[in-house]
Scaffold this active site. Structure first.
Site, PDB file in Angstrom:
ATOM      1  N   PRO A  53       0.838  -1.201   0.000  1.00  0.00           N
ATOM      2  CA  PRO A  53       0.000   0.000   0.000  1.00  0.00           C
ATOM      3  C   PRO A  53       0.876   1.256   0.000  1.00  0.00           C
ATOM      4  O   PRO A  53       1.989   1.213   0.527  1.00  0.00           O
ATOM      5  CB  PRO A  53      -0.760  -0.109   1.333  1.00  0.00           C
ATOM      6  CG  PRO A  53       0.108  -0.952   2.208  1.00  0.00           C
ATOM      7  CD  PRO A  53       0.875  -1.877   1.306  1.00  0.00           C
ATOM      8  N   ASP A  54       0.388   2.343  -0.609  1.00  0.00           N
ATOM      9  CA  ASP A  54       1.117   3.609  -0.458  1.00  0.00           C
ATOM     10  C   ASP A  54       0.550   4.329   0.746  1.00  0.00           C
ATOM     11  O   ASP A  54      -0.110   3.701   1.593  1.00  0.00           O
ATOM     12  CB  ASP A  54       1.070   4.441  -1.755  1.00  0.00           C
ATOM     13  CG  ASP A  54      -0.327   4.929  -2.104  1.00  0.00           C
ATOM     14  OD1 ASP A  54      -1.260   4.736  -1.301  1.00  0.00           O
ATOM     15  OD2 ASP A  54      -0.503   5.505  -3.193  1.00  0.00           O
ATOM     16  N   PHE A  55       0.808   5.631   0.893  1.00  0.00           N
ATOM     17  CA  PHE A  55       0.297   6.361   2.046  1.00  0.00           C
ATOM     18  C   PHE A  55      -1.055   6.989   1.786  1.00  0.00           C
ATOM     19  O   PHE A  55      -2.004   6.812   2.519  1.00  0.00           O
ATOM     20  CB  PHE A  55       1.284   7.493   2.409  1.00  0.00           C
ATOM     21  CG  PHE A  55       2.212   7.130   3.510  1.00  0.00           C
ATOM     22  CD1 PHE A  55       2.414   5.815   3.868  1.00  0.00           C
ATOM     23  CD2 PHE A  55       2.899   8.113   4.204  1.00  0.00           C
ATOM     24  CE1 PHE A  55       3.271   5.473   4.877  1.00  0.00           C
ATOM     25  CE2 PHE A  55       3.767   7.789   5.217  1.00  0.00           C
ATOM     26  CZ  PHE A  55       3.963   6.471   5.558  1.00  0.00           C
ATOM     27  N   ARG A  56      -1.078   7.765   0.691  1.00  0.00           N
ATOM     28  CA  ARG A  56      -2.183   8.714   0.556  1.00  0.00           C
ATOM     29  C   ARG A  56      -3.230   8.349  -0.471  1.00  0.00           C
ATOM     30  O   ARG A  56      -4.171   9.105  -0.658  1.00  0.00           O
ATOM     31  CB  ARG A  56      -1.617  10.112   0.248  1.00  0.00           C
ATOM     32  CG  ARG A  56      -0.824  10.657   1.414  1.00  0.00           C
ATOM     33  CD  ARG A  56      -0.226  12.028   1.161  1.00  0.00           C
ATOM     34  NE  ARG A  56       0.537  12.470   2.320  1.00  0.00           N
ATOM     35  CZ  ARG A  56       1.782  12.087   2.586  1.00  0.00           C
ATOM     36  NH1 ARG A  56       2.410  11.273   1.768  1.00  0.00           N
ATOM     37  NH2 ARG A  56       2.397  12.520   3.675  1.00  0.00           N
ATOM     38  N   HIS A  84      14.571   7.927   3.452  1.00  0.00           N
ATOM     39  CA  HIS A  84      13.819   7.731   4.688  1.00  0.00           C
ATOM     40  C   HIS A  84      14.226   6.452   5.411  1.00  0.00           C
ATOM     41  O   HIS A  84      13.457   5.884   6.173  1.00  0.00           O
ATOM     42  CB  HIS A  84      12.316   7.751   4.395  1.00  0.00           C
ATOM     43  CG  HIS A  84      11.841   9.096   3.926  1.00  0.00           C
ATOM     44  ND1 HIS A  84      10.592   9.324   3.394  1.00  0.00           N
ATOM     45  CD2 HIS A  84      12.456  10.310   3.907  1.00  0.00           C
ATOM     46  CE1 HIS A  84      10.471  10.609   3.060  1.00  0.00           C
ATOM     47  NE2 HIS A  84      11.596  11.215   3.361  1.00  0.00           N
ATOM     48  N   ASP A 103      10.837  -0.102   1.634  1.00  0.00           N
ATOM     49  CA  ASP A 103      10.548  -1.519   1.404  1.00  0.00           C
ATOM     50  C   ASP A 103      11.733  -2.316   0.877  1.00  0.00           C
ATOM     51  O   ASP A 103      11.658  -3.546   0.762  1.00  0.00           O
ATOM     52  CB  ASP A 103       9.344  -1.657   0.454  1.00  0.00           C
ATOM     53  CG  ASP A 103       9.535  -0.877  -0.849  1.00  0.00           C
ATOM     54  OD1 ASP A 103      10.670  -0.799  -1.346  1.00  0.00           O
ATOM     55  OD2 ASP A 103       8.536  -0.342  -1.368  1.00  0.00           O
ATOM     56  N   ASN A 109      11.065   5.280  -0.316  1.00  0.00           N
ATOM     57  CA  ASN A 109      10.514   3.984   0.088  1.00  0.00           C
ATOM     58  C   ASN A 109      11.407   3.267   1.097  1.00  0.00           C
ATOM     59  O   ASN A 109      12.628   3.400   1.078  1.00  0.00           O
ATOM     60  CB  ASN A 109      10.278   3.106  -1.138  1.00  0.00           C
ATOM     61  CG  ASN A 109       9.196   3.681  -2.018  1.00  0.00           C
ATOM     62  OD1 ASN A 109       8.464   4.575  -1.578  1.00  0.00           O
ATOM     63  ND2 ASN A 109       9.084   3.212  -3.241  1.00  0.00           N
TER      64      ASN A 109
END
Ligand code: CNA
Length: 266
Positions: free
Chosen positions: A35-38, A128, A111, A109
């Site tokens: 899933p992404d964030f927004r 990040h 991941d 990302n």
């Protein structure tokens, strides 16, 4: 095929892009099943109601984490490396690397799919952080991703063997410093001859500011489901925008570049 993709392919085919900088976000990993964030409904922010967070971003807020690490570790379980494979967006960037056209990839990302796709450490800035290492928030004792994986997948908060405090993966939270390597943007962006921005809402600062750090004469292309950041709010004359699915766009771009025979499978 949009004009933006045709134009970028022309720039690449004419040999005008030898120092490409790529900026990426969670949208390049949604085709891998993350899933992404927004994104409305499917994004992580829309699926956090169960944790009664004071505000959605609190899940990545260091002060909130110290008081209540449970929501973060639930999200960590969803994004933890090992369950997902890179897709053609990651492979395309690897292809740029193989063709000696990639100056650097900056990713938001966490991941680890860029590494899995084969993007070399010196070409990659994980702005990040990542799950590859972790440390105790009190005594800073270091741990590997494997050390804390079993706890995370069993819904236990990983605790330091030395001082019993919480072990936090080396993910950059709001309120924390970005890795030192992020500062390479100061030399990379002014050197870039093409900027490719993909799969990001460009809402998280300071990462979003990188999109504005290339010279005004350098073409910038945004490949995203919808227009974002300064591509929308203060566009430049030679900006290119392709609104659509990342995998479809990359497949079209690969074909336009004449690289279709090169497999994008990871
Ligand atoms: P975001 O704010 O969720 O934006 C993602 C963007 O990608 C949105 O504009 C979407 O419309 C777009 N998008 C989603 N799927 C596709 C698709 N298939 N094709 C084209 N566009 C698509 O995420 P950002 O990365 O901009 O926000 C920064 C946060 C998200 C960083 O701090 C990350 O650490 C964090 N994050 C990372 C992951 C991951 O590692 N995979 C997942 C979720 C969040």
């Amino acid at each position: 095929m949009t004009r933006a993709l045709i134009k970028v392919a022309d720039i690449i085919k004419q040999g005008l892009a030898k120092k490409i900088v790529v900026l990426a976000g969670a949208g390049i990993s949604t085709p891998s099943g993350l899933p992404d964030f927004r994104s409305p409904n499917s994004g992580l922010y829309d699926n956090l109601e169960q944790y009664s967070l004071p505000y959605a971003e609190a899940v990545f807020d260091i002060e909130y984490f110290v008081r209540n690490p449970v929501p973060f570790f639930q999200v960590a379980k969803k994004l933890y490396p090992g369950n997902y494979a890179p897709n053609s967006a990651h492979s395309f960037i690897k292809l740029l690397q193989d063709k000696n056209m990639l100056l650097r990839m900056y990713t938001q990302n966490i991941d680890g799919l860029e590494r899995l796709a084969g993007i070399k450490e010196d070409k990659l800035i994980e702005a990040h952080g990542s799950f590859s290492t972790a440390a105790c928030i009190a005594c800073d004792k270091k741990y590997t991703a494997d050390d804390i994986k079993a706890d995370i997948f069993s819904d236990r908060i990983p605790k330091c063997t030395k001082c019993q405090n919480i072990i936090k993966p080396k993910i950059v939270f709001f309120g924390e410093m970005l890795p030192k390597r992020f500062m390479m943007h100061l030399q990379d962006l002014p050197m870039a001859d093409l900027l490719i921005v993909m799969g990001t809402s460009l809402e998280v600062y300071p990462f979003s500011s990188l999109a504005d750090a290339v010279s005004a004469r350098i073409p910038r292309i945004l490949i995203n489901k919808k227009i974002a950041g300064t591509f929308k709010y203060s566009p430049r004359p030679n900006d290119l925008v392709h609104e659509g699915d990342i995998v479809e766009a990359i497949e079209q771009l690969t074909e336009l570049c004449g690289w279709k025979e090169t497999s994008l499978d990871c």
